[in-house]
Design a protein around this motif. Structure first.
Motif, mmCIF file in Angstrom:
data_model
loop_
_atom_site.group_PDB
_atom_site.id
_atom_site.type_symbol
_atom_site.label_atom_id
_atom_site.label_comp_id
_atom_site.label_asym_id
_atom_site.label_seq_id
_atom_site.Cartn_x
_atom_site.Cartn_y
_atom_site.Cartn_z
ATOM 1 N N SER B 181 73.955 45.611 61.949
ATOM 2 C CA SER B 181 74.199 44.359 62.722
ATOM 3 C C SER B 181 73.022 44.011 63.196
ATOM 4 N N ALA B 182 72.145 44.898 63.804
ATOM 5 C CA ALA B 182 70.796 44.542 64.393
ATOM 6 C C ALA B 182 69.478 44.713 63.436
ATOM 7 N N LEU B 183 69.789 45.061 62.268
ATOM 8 C CA LEU B 183 68.628 45.351 61.461
ATOM 9 C C LEU B 183 67.894 44.260 60.985
ATOM 10 N N GLY B 184 68.724 43.232 60.743
ATOM 11 C CA GLY B 184 68.169 41.715 60.682
ATOM 12 C C GLY B 184 67.166 41.343 61.539
ATOM 13 N N GLY B 185 67.510 41.538 62.820
ATOM 14 C CA GLY B 185 66.725 41.182 63.784
ATOM 15 C C GLY B 185 65.369 41.842 63.716
ATOM 16 N N ILE B 186 65.291 43.151 63.524
ATOM 17 C CA ILE B 186 64.161 43.994 63.464
ATOM 18 C C ILE B 186 63.292 43.468 62.228
ATOM 19 N N ILE B 187 63.832 43.252 60.935
ATOM 20 C CA ILE B 187 63.022 43.021 59.855
ATOM 21 C C ILE B 187 62.505 41.670 60.199
ATOM 22 N N SER B 188 63.403 40.658 60.339
ATOM 23 C CA SER B 188 62.616 39.283 60.556
ATOM 24 C C SER B 188 61.617 39.132 61.486
ATOM 25 N N MET B 189 61.671 39.908 62.840
ATOM 26 C CA MET B 189 60.797 40.224 63.720
ATOM 27 C C MET B 189 59.456 40.514 63.114
ATOM 28 N N VAL B 190 59.535 41.848 62.300
ATOM 29 C CA VAL B 190 58.273 42.182 61.693
ATOM 30 C C VAL B 190 57.565 40.982 60.872
ATOM 31 N N ILE B 191 58.262 40.369 60.162
ATOM 32 C CA ILE B 191 57.797 39.357 59.078
ATOM 33 C C ILE B 191 57.319 38.316 60.170
ATOM 34 N N VAL B 192 57.908 37.743 61.200
ATOM 35 C CA VAL B 192 57.514 36.650 62.093
ATOM 36 C C VAL B 192 56.292 36.864 62.748
ATOM 37 N N MET B 193 56.285 38.361 63.342
ATOM 38 C CA MET B 193 55.368 38.733 64.192
ATOM 39 C C MET B 193 53.859 38.634 63.379
ATOM 40 N N ILE B 194 53.915 39.188 61.939
ATOM 41 C CA ILE B 194 52.553 39.164 61.085
ATOM 42 C C ILE B 194 52.266 37.621 61.002
ATOM 43 N N LEU B 195 53.342 37.047 60.523
ATOM 44 C CA LEU B 195 53.093 35.489 60.193
ATOM 45 C C LEU B 195 52.228 34.865 61.341
ATOM 46 N N SER B 196 52.879 35.099 62.581
ATOM 47 C CA SER B 196 52.321 34.251 63.595
ATOM 48 C C SER B 196 50.846 34.999 64.144
ATOM 49 N N SER B 197 50.819 36.164 64.150
ATOM 50 C CA SER B 197 49.857 36.709 64.590
ATOM 51 C C SER B 197 48.546 36.521 63.856
ATOM 52 N N LEU B 198 48.842 36.384 62.507
ATOM 53 C CA LEU B 198 47.515 35.793 61.505
ATOM 54 C C LEU B 198 47.305 34.387 61.526
ATOM 55 N N SER B 199 48.438 33.579 61.841
ATOM 56 C CA SER B 199 47.903 32.211 61.597
ATOM 57 C C SER B 199 46.679 31.562 62.574
ATOM 58 N N VAL B 200 46.432 31.874 63.683
ATOM 59 C CA VAL B 200 45.265 31.318 64.560
ATOM 60 C C VAL B 200 44.140 32.154 64.127
ATOM 61 N N ALA B 201 44.514 33.499 63.908
ATOM 62 C CA ALA B 201 43.371 34.421 63.526
ATOM 63 C C ALA B 201 42.679 34.010 62.295
ATOM 64 N N ARG B 202 43.352 33.536 61.131
ATOM 65 C CA ARG B 202 42.926 33.247 59.903
ATOM 66 C C ARG B 202 41.833 32.123 60.046
ATOM 67 N N GLU B 203 42.487 31.039 60.914
ATOM 68 C CA GLU B 203 41.880 29.974 61.029
ATOM 69 C C GLU B 203 40.399 30.155 61.911
ATOM 70 N N ARG B 204 40.401 31.139 62.682
ATOM 71 C CA ARG B 204 39.289 31.605 63.304
ATOM 72 C C ARG B 204 38.405 32.352 62.359
ATOM 73 N N GLU B 205 38.719 33.219 61.624
ATOM 74 C CA GLU B 205 37.977 33.956 60.598
ATOM 75 C C GLU B 205 37.235 32.912 59.912
ATOM 76 N N PHE B 206 37.955 31.750 59.319
ATOM 77 C CA PHE B 206 37.211 30.847 58.476
ATOM 78 C C PHE B 206 36.657 29.719 58.852
ATOM 79 N N GLY B 207 36.661 29.610 60.393
ATOM 80 C CA GLY B 207 35.999 28.734 61.239
ATOM 81 C C GLY B 207 36.776 27.394 61.202
#
Lengths: 375, 372
Positions: B181-207
């Motif tokens: 019942s709670a596993l869906g929350g964990i897995i989607s959190m991991v996915i979203v956390m990576i997606l969002s934590s890279l989104s600005v950092a990627r643009e920073r890296e590429f300028g």
């Protein structure tokens, strides 16, 4: 030796080491994370319930019932809440405020005195069924203690039919820290080995510096070694930190040989690094490499390694999948070396598999690294 | 106003395209979470099956054989070796050939006949203390049931006090419901956390982030443009996994769909807030990813997913109030197993909203602050 040059390797290594040293995030993961994780695991993760809130609905005023109530109040396992009626208790349970309801009916004393069976009703919150089971055991023990004492006072002998005399080897008090800290070593080294390296080759591709590298005389082997060695050192430092903290702070016994643990630890680290570098070389895009390293490295190390859950109780298909997870073998190795000792009949097969895995993974990483531009 | 809306929409469109146009990124967001969900749902269980045990029966009576049949008849245990002496036990446990040795002493049947407590000795492999404790719990249960069957057969006196036990919300005490019942929350959190934590950092890296900052976009608009696609994909994953929990794993769904949607949306917004904050203070993607893990690991460990928060020491329990995962884990269990409606769900939702109210503006501030 035209194919391999120590000078080139040294130069490349220097660049990689500087890149690590100048980026606080990799040092953070390699050195600070192990400490944080150990502290959290050591203090935070426990499957042994304490201070379990239970609702006591005792509708009997006889001395036996009051004695039983007292038992629960005194026990360090329970935080009893005394309520008058069952509906009140049910409301508390539905709100998640109590984990169980113990109901003693008004005819309890009368039944006991007349020598008939006196039922005690127990309703448990089964949502966390593992916890419910443990709580049930506590309650049964408490009632057993009470029954024994009640019998002493009234002079009527009470004796259980059978007693289980449990002994847990290697870990007499079933202290979960003893099992978790050796398992945690696996998680920490997976993080350093797979997560940290997953981006290092993809990054060069994405920034275009890989093309620059390809036009230099540096060989694939040298690139691979240059990327491997600094992270290997970082991983071993992380492992060393974890062992020291586990043994001195959490007093986990290290019954096997430290030397063997370090050797097999580096073997596991090689497999993890191989996986990370393979992902990095194959993905060539940092976002994809990051996702893949988490999905293929970190999550399986948590779920499929036997660290938290028992693999042998899973369906056959899962057991087959778990056989290709390096972390599974190192959890066995680490728990055996810490708690049981240097048992070669367990260690040897596991380390042979790890050796094979690191050769294969580093081999495919080397192959994927091939000096070829994308089509 | 309309120009603000137009700007935000173009930004959202660009963010979606960035994810959807790259075939690898597209696949990585949908297929692996689903595979992970199935694999982990089957592997994450505290119910033991086929625990291999060795038997040392020194009693060799009908009574002891009958007790043994209770063990070998249980799906939890599997008899793999019969021993002649107790010296063999150590070797078998050391080498992991068995995980439990059950020893019935010589005087077992006599003691029962004399109405004294008979002992059954059990040795468990403590390398995994959790498995050992659960297995010993099963042993207690089986021995107790066997003792009770003797009462009924009038072999011994009744012990008079009987505990009648029932378990609510999960009658068969299946741990799979609790985990899935709670596993869906964990897995989607991991996915979203990576997606969002890279989104600005990627643009920073590429300028390209600097270009965004000098464009007419306000930080709040950038924030919305970055956040919405992440929330969308996380919510999509979480809903897919919730559907799988109900239709594949047979987890009961006793609450309302509205409550589920409410808690998942609030959770995703909170997580994206944390992820964008991490991303905003990162200069490279590596920093973003590692930053995400500095959050994910403690959040999972202290979220009550595998080990209950109430078992933790008090100071750590207090610290978990800022862990968004704690609220969604409890919220998901409530909506699936207890049967909670949106009104009762509210006390899991408002802390999540509070977390996003703090992290989202902090991320927006950091957009500019971390630009060299």
């Amino acid at each position: 030796m035209a194919g391999f040059s120590y000078m080139r390797l040294r130069g490349f290594l220097r660049k990689e080491v500087l890149q690590i040293m100048r980026d606080p995030s990799s040092l953070l993961l390699g050195l600070v994370m192990p400490v944080i994780l150990l502290l959290l695991f050591g203090y935070g993760v426990s499957l042994e319930p304490r201070n379990v809130p239970v609702a006591l609905v005792v509708n009997d005023t006889g001395p036996a019932a009051r004695e039983l109530q007292g038992r629960f109040a005194l026990s360090r396992y329970f935080l009893p809440v005394t309520l008058k009626t069952i509906p009140e208790a049910v409301a508390q349970m539905q709100a998640g405020k109590v984990d169980g309801i113990l109901h003693v009916r008004s005819d309890f004393s009368t039944l006991l005195e007349t020598g008939r069976e006196a039922p005690i009703q127990l309703i448990l919150n089964g949502i966390d069924s593992n916890r419910a089971r443990i709580v049930e055991g506590y309650i049964q023990n408490t009632i057993g203690l009470w029954a024994e004492r009640a019998a002493l006072v009234s002079g009527k002998p009470y004796s259980p039919v059978m007693v289980v005399e449990p002994r847990i080897w290697f870990n007499a008090a079933a202290n979960s820290t003893y099992s978790l800290v050796p398992g945690l070593l696996t998680l920490i080294m997976t993080l350093i080995g797979t997560l940290l390296t997953a981006l290092v080759i993809a990054r060069e591709w994405e920034r275009g510096t890989m093309e620059a590298l390809l036009s230099t005389p540096v060989r694939s082997n040298e690139i691979l070694l240059g990327k491997l060695l600094p992270y290997y050192v970082l991983g071993m430092i992380g492992m060393f930190f974890s062992i020291v903290l586990g043994v001195f702070l959490f007093q986990v016994p290290l019954r096997g040989s430290l030397f063997v643990l370090i050797c097999l630890g580096s073997l596991f680290l090689m497999a993890s690094l191989g996986l990370g570098l393979f992902i990095s070389a194959a993905a060539r895009v940092q976002f994809v490499a990051a996702m893949a390293s988490v999905l293929a490295g970190f999550l399986p190390a948590f779920f499929l390694s036997g660290l938290m859950f028992d693999l042998k109780s899973t369906p056959m298909a899962i057991q087959v999948v778990s056989k290709i997870i390096p972390a599974k073998y190192f959890v066995t190795i680490s728990q055996t070396l810490f708690l049981a000792g240097t048992v070669w009949s367990v260690l040897l097969p596991a380390s042979l598999v790890l050796l094979l895995m690191s050769i294969v993974l580093l081999g495919v990483a080397r192959k994927k690294l091939g000096r070829r531009l994308p089509q | 106003m309309s120009s603000v809306l137009f700007r935000v929409i173009t930004l959202i469109k660009k963010e979606f395209l960035m994810i959807l146009l790259d075939p690898k990124s597209r696949i990585v967001l949908i297929i692996p979470p689903i595979i992970q969900f199935f694999v982990f749902s089957y592997s994450a269980t505290f119910d033991l099956q086929n625990v291999e045990f060795a038997l040392l029966d020194e009693s060799r009576t009908e009574l002891s054989r009958s007790l043994v049949s209770h063990f070998s008849g249980s799906k939890h245990f599997e008899l793999v070796r019969v021993l002649d002496s107790s010296v063999q036990a150590a070797e078998l446990i050391n080498t992991e050939q068995v995980r439990l040795v059950i020893h019935i002493p010589r005087d077992f049947a006599d003691k029962i006949a004399e109405r004294e407590p008979a002992t059954v000795q059990v040795v468990a492999d403590g390398r995994n203390s959790n498995v050992a404790s659960i297995a010993l719990g099963y042993v207690e249960e089986i021995v107790q049931q066997f003792g009770e069957s003797l009462h009924r057969g009038n072999l011994v006196e009744s012990s008079q006090v009987a505990l009648i036990q029932r378990s609510w919300f999960n009658r068969n005490m299946e741990t799979r419901w609790f985990i899935v019942s709670a596993l869906g929350g964990i897995i989607s959190m991991v996915i979203v956390m990576i997606l969002s934590s890279l989104s600005v950092a990627r643009e920073r890296e590429f300028g390209t982030f600097d270009q965004l900052l000098v464009s007419p976009f306000q930080p709040a608009e950038i924030l919305i443009g970055k956040a919405l696609p992440c929330v969308f994909f996380g919510f999509l994953d979480a809903v897919l996994l919730s559907i799988a929990a109900v239709y594949w794993f047979g987890v009961p769904f006793r609450g309302t769909v509205a409550a589920l949607v409410l808690v998942l949306l609030a959770f995703m917004i909170a997580i994206v807030g944390v992820g964008l904050f991490v991303s905003a203070i990162s200069v490279t993607m590596q920093q973003g990813l590692l930053g995400a893990f500095v959050f994910i690991m403690p959040a999972v460990l202290l979220g009550g997913f595998t080990t209950p928060i109430s078992n933790m020491p008090m100071w750590l329990q207090r610290a978990t109030v800022i862990n968004p995962l704690k609220y969604v884990v409890q919220g998901l269990r409530d909506v699936f197993l207890t049967g909670t409606d949106s009104f009762a769900m509210w006390h899991h939702v408002w802390p999540l909203l509070l977390i996003s109210v703090v992290t989202m503006p902090a991320a927006a501030v950091m957009f500019r602050y971390r630009t060299q």
